[in-house]
Design an enzyme around this catalytic site. Structure first.
Site, short mmCIF file in Angstrom:
data_model
loop_
_atom_site.label_atom_id
_atom_site.label_comp_id
_atom_site.label_asym_id
_atom_site.label_seq_id
_atom_site.Cartn_x
_atom_site.Cartn_y
_atom_site.Cartn_z
N HIS A 154 83.57 -10.28 35.31
CA HIS A 154 82.23 -10.90 35.41
C HIS A 154 81.86 -11.19 36.87
CE1 HIS A 154 82.83 -12.05 31.07
NE2 HIS A 154 84.08 -12.17 31.50
N SER B 199 67.75 0.20 59.22
CA SER B 199 66.39 -0.09 58.77
C SER B 199 65.42 0.25 59.89
CB SER B 199 66.29 -1.58 58.42
OG SER B 199 64.95 -2.02 58.54
#
Ligand code: ARG
Length: 446
Positions: free
Chosen positions: A163, A285
Site C-alpha cells: 500500500h 522542463s
C-alpha cells in the site's frame, strides 16, 4: 498495362478511389513484406511439388521473388508498393513479380488466395517477433539480476512497502531479483507464442475450402518451419488465435515493465531520494529550471495502459464475425502489428532506461531503519519464546504507540539484522536471495 488489382473480370466499373484507399491495408501490412516473400517461395514449392509448375518456371518465380527480397532490403519495393495501387502488401508483391517474371509471374497465384497469404504471413511475422520479445525479456531479466548481484554485495537495504506504506526491510537485491521474475515468465509466454504460431501451416487453404490442384502442402509447410498442417481450411484462414496470444504476451510484458517503472518514478522523487535517473535518460522542463523528469519510465507506464486498450480492440474485431475470412480480420491484423511493434519498442526503451538508474544506498539504508519496519521481527521473537501471535502483535503495537507518544526510541533489531534473520526459502535472507538469483539465471540460461 496490368491492372493493379487481383480481380476485376466480372466488374464493369472501376473501384471508387476513395473507397479503395479506405480499404487498403498497405500502410500497416508493408512490414509483412519479407514474410510474404517466404510464404510465396513456399507456395512455389507447393506448386512444383504438385507438378503444377515445371522446374524452369519455378526457378523464374524464385528469381523474381529473390529480386523483390533485394528490393525490400534497399527500400525500393516499399516505394513501388505505395504507388502501385495494390490493396495490400500481398497484391503489391504479386504485381512486382508479374512485372519481373512476365507470363510466368501469372502462375504464382494458382491455388492460392490472399486469405491464405494473410494467415500464413501473419504467423511467420508473429513467430519472428515472439523470438525478439523473448530475447528482450531475458535481457531485461539479466540486467536486473546483474544489478541485484551488485546490490547483494553492497548489502543495500530497502524499506519495502505494501500500500506504499513501510512494511518490512528487505535487501534491494531482493527487490531487483523480484522485478526480474515477471520478465522470466514473459519470456516463457513469448516462447509459447512462437511455438503456437509455428504449429500448423494454413498455406494451401485456398481461400476457405482447400484446392482441387494437387498442392504439396507438406513440402511448403516443412520448408517454412511449421510443425504440421492446418486440419481445416475454413478455420485456418480465419484463425487469429496465435496472433492474439502474441499480442497478449506483449501487453503482459509491458505491464510488468510498467510496475517497475512506477516504483522507480517514485524512488526518483526528492521526497524518496532512493534513486537517480542519469541525465541521458531524464528530461528537463521548458519553464522550471530545476526540474529533472523521468519521462521514459512514465512513457513505459502509459504504454502498458495504451496497449491494454488496444488489445481489447484487437480481440473485439474477431468477436461475432463467423467462421472463415471476413474483412474485419484486416483490422485485427493491423491492431496486432501495432501492439507488437509498440510493445517491442517499449521493452527496448525500458531496458535502456534501466541502465541509467543509480541507487542511493545511504538514503535507502537509513529509511529501512525508520517507521518501525522491524516490528514483525520483534513479534516473531516473542512468538519463538512462547507468546501467542495475537498477544505478540498487541504488545508490539503498544510499544509503538508508547514510543510515538513519548518520542522515545525503541531498542529493537536493525533492518540489517531483520534481513539476516529471515529463514524461509524465497525470503530476503542474503543466501536465499543468492539462491533465487542463481536459479532464475539457470532457468533463463543466463
Ligand atoms: N487486405 C486484406 C487483409 O489484409 C487481404 C485479404 C483480402 N481478401 C479478400 N477476400 N478481400 O486482410
Amino acid at each position: 498495362v496490368k491492372p493493379p488489382l487481383q480481380w476485376g473480370g466480372r466488374f464493369t466499373a472501376p473501384p471508387d478511389p476513395a473507397l479503395l484507399a479506405f480499404a487498403s491495408s498497405l500502410a500497416e501490412d508493408l512490414v509483412l513484406a519479407p514474410f510474404d516473400l517466404r510464404c510465396s517461395k513456399a507456395h512455389v514449392l507447393a506448386l512444383q511439388g504438385g507438378d503444377i509448375v515445371k522446374a524452369k518456371e519455378a526457378q523464374a518465380l524464385h528469381d523474381a521473388l529473390d529480386r523483390v527480397a533485394a528490393e525490400i532490403g534497399d527500400g525500393s519495393f516499399q516505394t513501388f508498393a505505395q504507388s502501385s495501387g495494390a490493396e495490400d502488401v500481398h497484391g503489391a508483391i504479386d504485381a512486382r513479380v508479374r512485372a519481373l517474371a512476365g507470363e510466368t509471374g501469372e502462375i504464382l497465384h494458382a491455388g492460392r488466395s490472399r486469405n491464405d497469404q494473410v494467415a500464413t504471413t501473419l504467423l511467420l511475422y508473429c513467430a519472428d517477433r515472439a523470438v525478439r520479445g523473448g530475447r528482450l525479456c531475458s535481457e531485461i531479466a539479466r540486467r536486473l539480476l546483474d544489478q541485484a548481484e551488485i546490490e547483494l554485495e553492497r548489502k543495500t537495504l530497502l524499506a519495502a512497502t505494501t500500500h506504499w506504506q513501510p512494511a518490512q526491510p528487505v535487501l534491494l537485491a531482493f527487490w531487483l531479483a523480484g522485478a526480474a521474475e515477471p520478465f522470466a515468465r514473459a519470456a516463457t509466454r513469448f516462447d509459447r507464442s512462437r511455438s503456437d504460431a509455428m504449429s500448423t501451416c494454413p498455406l494451401g487453404s485456398s481461400a476457405l475450402a482447400g484446392s482441387s490442384l494437387p498442392l504439396d502442402r507438406e513440402g511448403a509447410a516443412r520448408w517454412l518451419g511449421f510443425a504440421g498442417l492446418s486440419r481445416n481450411a475454413m478455420d485456418a484462414i480465419g484463425n487469429r488465435d496465435a496472433a492474439l496470444d502474441l499480442a497478449h504476451a506483449c501487453v503482459r510484458a509491458v505491464a510488468a515493465a510498467s510496475r517497475v517503472s512506477e516504483e522507480l518514478v517514485i524512488w526518483c522523487t526528492p521526497a524518496f531520494g532512493y534513486a537517480h535517473l542519469g541525465d541521458a535518460a531524464a528530461t528537463g522542463s521548458s519553464l522550471m529550471p530545476q526540474k529533472r523528469n523521468p519521462d521514459p519510465l512514465e512513457l513505459v507506464r502509459a504504454g502498458a495502459s495504451d496497449l491494454n486498450g488496444r488489445f481489447a480492440g484487437a480481440l473485439g474485431t474477431t468477436i461475432g464475425i463467423g467462421l472463415s475470412y471476413h474483412r474485419d480480420l484486416q483490422v485485427t491484423k493491423g491492431a496486432v502489428i501495432t501492439i507488437v511493434e509498440r510493445a517491442l519498442e517499449t521493452l527496448e526503451a525500458f531496458a535502456r532506461a534501466l541502465a541509467y538508474v543509480e541507487f542511493d544506498a545511504a538514503r535507502m539504508n537509513a529509511s529501512a531503519d525508520e517507521s518501525y519496519t522491524v516490528a514483525t521481527d520483534v513479534a516473531d521473537t516473542m512468538i519463538k519464546s512462547g507468546v501467542t501471535a495475537r498477544e505478540a502483535h498487541r504488545r508490539v503495537g503498544e510499544q509503538i504507540l508508547a514510543a510515538e507518544r513519548d518520542g522515545a526510541s525503541l531498542d529493537w533489531p536493525t533492518a540489517a539484522e531483520s534481513v539476516v534473520g529471515k529463514a524461509t526459502a524465497g525470503s530476503t535472507n542474503p543466501s536465499a536471495v543468492a539462491a533465487a538469483i542463481a536459479a532464475l539465471r539457470e532457468r533463463l540460461s543466463l
